[in-house]
Every structure is written in structure tokens, then in C-alpha cells.
Design an enzyme around this catalytic site. Sequence first.
Site, PDB file in Angstrom:
ATOM      1  N   LYS A 149       0.776  -1.244  -0.030  1.00 53.77           N
ATOM      2  CA  LYS A 149       0.032   0.098  -0.012  1.00 53.77           C
ATOM      3  C   LYS A 149       0.630   1.112  -0.104  1.00 53.77           C
ATOM      4  O   LYS A 149       1.837   1.178   0.483  1.00 53.77           O
ATOM      5  CB  LYS A 149      -0.995  -0.023   1.236  1.00 53.77           C
ATOM      6  CG  LYS A 149      -1.771  -1.139   1.499  1.00 53.77           C
ATOM      7  CD  LYS A 149      -3.114  -0.760   0.439  1.00 53.77           C
ATOM      8  CE  LYS A 149      -4.095  -2.130   0.399  1.00 53.77           C
ATOM      9  NZ  LYS A 149      -5.296  -1.832  -0.445  1.00 53.77           N
ATOM     10  N   HIS A 265      -7.266 -13.146  -7.195  1.00 55.14           N
ATOM     11  CA  HIS A 265      -8.099 -12.041  -6.637  1.00 55.14           C
ATOM     12  C   HIS A 265      -9.344 -12.081  -7.232  1.00 55.14           C
ATOM     13  O   HIS A 265      -9.524 -12.366  -8.383  1.00 55.14           O
ATOM     14  CB  HIS A 265      -7.137 -10.640  -6.846  1.00 55.14           C
ATOM     15  CG  HIS A 265      -7.676  -9.557  -5.989  1.00 55.14           C
ATOM     16  ND1 HIS A 265      -8.821  -8.750  -6.123  1.00 55.14           N
ATOM     17  CD2 HIS A 265      -7.095  -8.890  -4.899  1.00 55.14           C
ATOM     18  CE1 HIS A 265      -8.999  -7.909  -5.230  1.00 55.14           C
ATOM     19  NE2 HIS A 265      -7.871  -8.020  -4.323  1.00 55.14           N
TER      20      HIS A 265
HETATM   21  C1  CAP Z   1      -7.024  -5.258   1.231  1.00 55.05           C
HETATM   22  C2  CAP Z   1      -7.131  -5.164  -0.172  1.00 55.05           C
HETATM   23  C3  CAP Z   1      -7.792  -6.398  -0.944  1.00 55.05           C
HETATM   24  C4  CAP Z   1      -9.169  -6.688  -0.379  1.00 55.05           C
HETATM   25  C5  CAP Z   1     -10.498  -7.255  -1.259  1.00 55.05           C
HETATM   26  C6  CAP Z   1      -8.067  -4.004  -0.503  1.00 55.05           C
HETATM   27  O1  CAP Z   1      -6.343  -4.125   1.684  1.00 55.05           O
HETATM   28  O2  CAP Z   1      -6.052  -4.920  -0.817  1.00 55.05           O
HETATM   29  O3  CAP Z   1      -8.029  -5.970  -2.408  1.00 55.05           O
HETATM   30  O4  CAP Z   1      -8.856  -7.818   0.186  1.00 55.05           O
HETATM   31  O5  CAP Z   1     -11.314  -7.740  -0.707  1.00 55.05           O
HETATM   32  O6  CAP Z   1      -7.640  -2.919  -1.436  1.00 55.05           O
HETATM   33  O7  CAP Z   1      -8.998  -3.723   0.194  1.00 55.05           O
HETATM   34  P1  CAP Z   1      -6.520  -3.858   3.128  1.00 55.05           P
HETATM   35  P2  CAP Z   1     -11.650  -9.238  -0.890  1.00 55.05           P
HETATM   36  O8  CAP Z   1      -5.966  -4.817   3.963  1.00 55.05           O
HETATM   37  O9  CAP Z   1      -5.694  -2.360   3.266  1.00 55.05           O
HETATM   38  O10 CAP Z   1      -8.062  -3.657   3.424  1.00 55.05           O
HETATM   39  O11 CAP Z   1     -10.443  -9.993  -0.021  1.00 55.05           O
HETATM   40  O12 CAP Z   1     -12.809  -9.563   0.104  1.00 55.05           O
HETATM   41  O13 CAP Z   1     -12.014  -9.876  -2.151  1.00 55.05           O
HETATM   42 MG    MG Z   2      -6.830  -4.864  -2.810  1.00 53.76          MG
END
Ligand code: CAP
Ligand code: MG
Length: 409
Positions: A149, A265
Amino acid sequence: MDSYLHLGEPADPDKYAVCKYRVTTDLPIEKAAEAIAAEQSTGTWTGISTLNTQIFNDLGARVIDITGDMVTVEFPTDDFSIEVGAVPQILSVIAGNLFGLGSLKGVRLEDVTFPKDILNQFKGPKFGADGMRKMLNRPEKPLVGTIVKPKIGLGPKATADYVYESGAGGLTNSKDDETLVDQRFCPIEDRTVAVAEAIDRLESEGIRMMHAINVSTRGDKIVELAEKVQSWGAREIMVDVITCGFGAVQALAEDPSIKVPIHVHRTMHGAFTKDPLHGVAMLPLTKLVRMCGGDALHIGTLGVGKMSGSSKEDSNLAACLGDDVPYKRMMPVCSGGVYPGIVEAIVAKAGMNVQIQAGGGVAGHPDGVRGGAKAMSQAVDAAFAGIPKEEYAKDHRELALALEKWGSK
Ligand code: CAP
Ligand code: MG
């Protein structure tokens, strides 16, 4: 011609794909169920002279159960393409035109069970959960990872530094975010090379780690891009399955030149999984990703993290790890709003065979990325040892700081 209704007849999982649909309609539910069976198999909106009894009997879908709003329909194996394991054609049968039928207010594919003839057309994961554990030399504890991030903006060196700090702090996995592929600010070749160097450096210090490089691109280029990133040093690749398609995962998994695990993903899935009365549930998608060869797949945080979710995600967990299909087990990934204070709750629901990962929950730590990585890995160690996190935090400073900043569940 007979009706599509065969209520009370037992499902025959050897000869049919069995689908469960949740139906909302003003019609009598039997009529709605017949409309689904007709549209998705032999049917059209009017009687036709070309539909003979043999076609109807051999290829017509059969409604075998209606319980409340849940309709069970089975599709003969012969409704599907022969021998190629083609998800596009399978989806057109089990999850196609029915969503647009005007007579239904809503319809949601909740589950599908495939007959052996179809399952055997697919190869499943090359590595799977056990293969990834072996590569990481992590036989029992949950894998613990991060998403670099901010989602976009870091260049190759900053990304590699992030990965190094994560590994040095105790994480086993890291990955690109789903929107990062090959932007000007972070070209994929430079990123892959820099990250590979960081991982080699960790390895020389006795630390095993893998980082998934996102190769999500157009269908005719994805295998070529994956081969390139592999040659640049990637030890894992990532693909956005909904935007790239199941065929992309399958092409990567079945290509003999791709020798690294595939992290899958599911960005965009919420467009059709979120509405409880319309669309496609995550469960059929999870089953299809495992069939196509995904080694790890996001399944949500079992109602604990930032993305909406519920106990239904338990069934996704079972679809990743269950032994009712002829494939290796797929690593379930819990991600989305994860931070150290909720690791214990995730482990309580998911068990140990899981990859838990945090983006903001690592990079937002008061001590920076290495501190965040330490806090996440301490939280996993505590949960693995069955020690309450508050207790463990007494002599683990990074975990204590994380609990103080974000609290816990
Ligand atoms: C998590 C994440 C993922 C999510 C998607 C985001 O970041 O990189 O893409 O996990 O959801 O951008 O939200 P954070 P899922 O840890 O900062 O939230 O796994 O439910 O598909
Ligand atoms: Mg993400």
C-alpha cells in the site's frame, strides 16, 4: 412433451450438474422454476417444431426440488462441452440468460455440484495450499501476508523495500494490489526484478517469502506476461479472476512453462455476489477457481474485516479445502480491512489452513512496515499458540502498539 418438473426425484450427481437457485417471483414458484430449466437447457419462449421428445428427455434440465424460495435444477452432463473443461460454456448454462428473465424479480445461483465427468476435465491447482506451505517452509501456522500500500504510487524500489521490510518483520507473503500491473510509475519488469532481489536478500538471511506479481492483462497476452515475470524472478503471480476470466487462470495453471503458484484476486465479484437475492454467490466461483487451478483465492474475512461478508463464507472455506473433488487443496485468503486485533477472530473461524493478509493493517503501524509486519506475525503466533492477544502483547511491543491503535474484535 413432458414437464421440466421432476419434484421428489433424487439428485443424481454422477449424471447431472446440480444447481441451487434462490428465486424471487410473483409467479407460482413451480412456473418460475420451469422457466429457469427451460431457458437454460432446451427452451425458448414458445413451442417449437424442432424440439422432439428425445432431445427433451436427453438434454432437458430437471427441477428436482423446491423448498421455500430455493429451487434445485439438474442439468444433464451432455448439456456441456466435451472434454475441454471450458468454464465460459459451463457458466452460460448454469448462470446465463436466467438473470434477465422478466418473469423473475430476482434469481441467485447459490451453489453448484459438478458430476465426475466434468470435474475430471479440469486439473485443479498445481501447487495448492500444501505446495505453497512447502515452498515457504511453513508446515502448520497460518500464512501471513501484506498487500503493498498505497494501492498505486510506489515505484519499483519503494515496492521492493516494502517487501523486504515485510519479510524482515516475519511475513511469509506479500502481493501487488489488484489495480497495479504495468503503470508508468512502476513498470512491471523493474518492479519484478527489484522485488526478486529483495526476496533473494531475505533468503540469504534465512527468511523464506513469496510476492505475487499481478499479471492481469488481456487474454492473448497473459501467459506471455507471466512467463516474462517468471524469467525476471517472480516466485508467485497474481490474477484478477473476474476481470480476466476463469480461462485466464486455467491458461496460466495448465501452461507447463508456468512454474510458480497463482494467487487469485476476485475484484469486481461484489457486483454480483453482494445482493442476497440476485446474482451469483461466491461459492460457485470458489469451486470454479479451484477447478481452473488457482493456488490461493480470496474468500473474505468471515464477517470480521472491512468487506461485507457472513458466515456463508464458511462454505467457501470448505470449497477451498474439501476433499470431495479430485484436486489439490487451494489456500483460502482472508483479506480486506485486516489488522492484528482481528487475527484471533479470523483464526477462530477459519482454522490454521489459511493465509491472513493486511495492507493498511501493516503499512499503518506506528513503527512503519516492519513494525506492522511484526505485529501481524505476532498476532498469528499468539493465535497459533492459543494465547490471548492481550496476554501475548505484554511482551510483544509491536502487537501492543497495533492493539492500541486499532483495537480488536
Ligand atoms: C486489502 C485489499 C484487497 C481486499 C479485497 C484492498 O487491503 O488490498 O483488495 O482484500 O477484498 O484493497 O482492500 P486492506 P476481498 O488490507 O488495506 O484492506 O479479499 O474480500 O476480495
Ligand atoms: Mg486490494
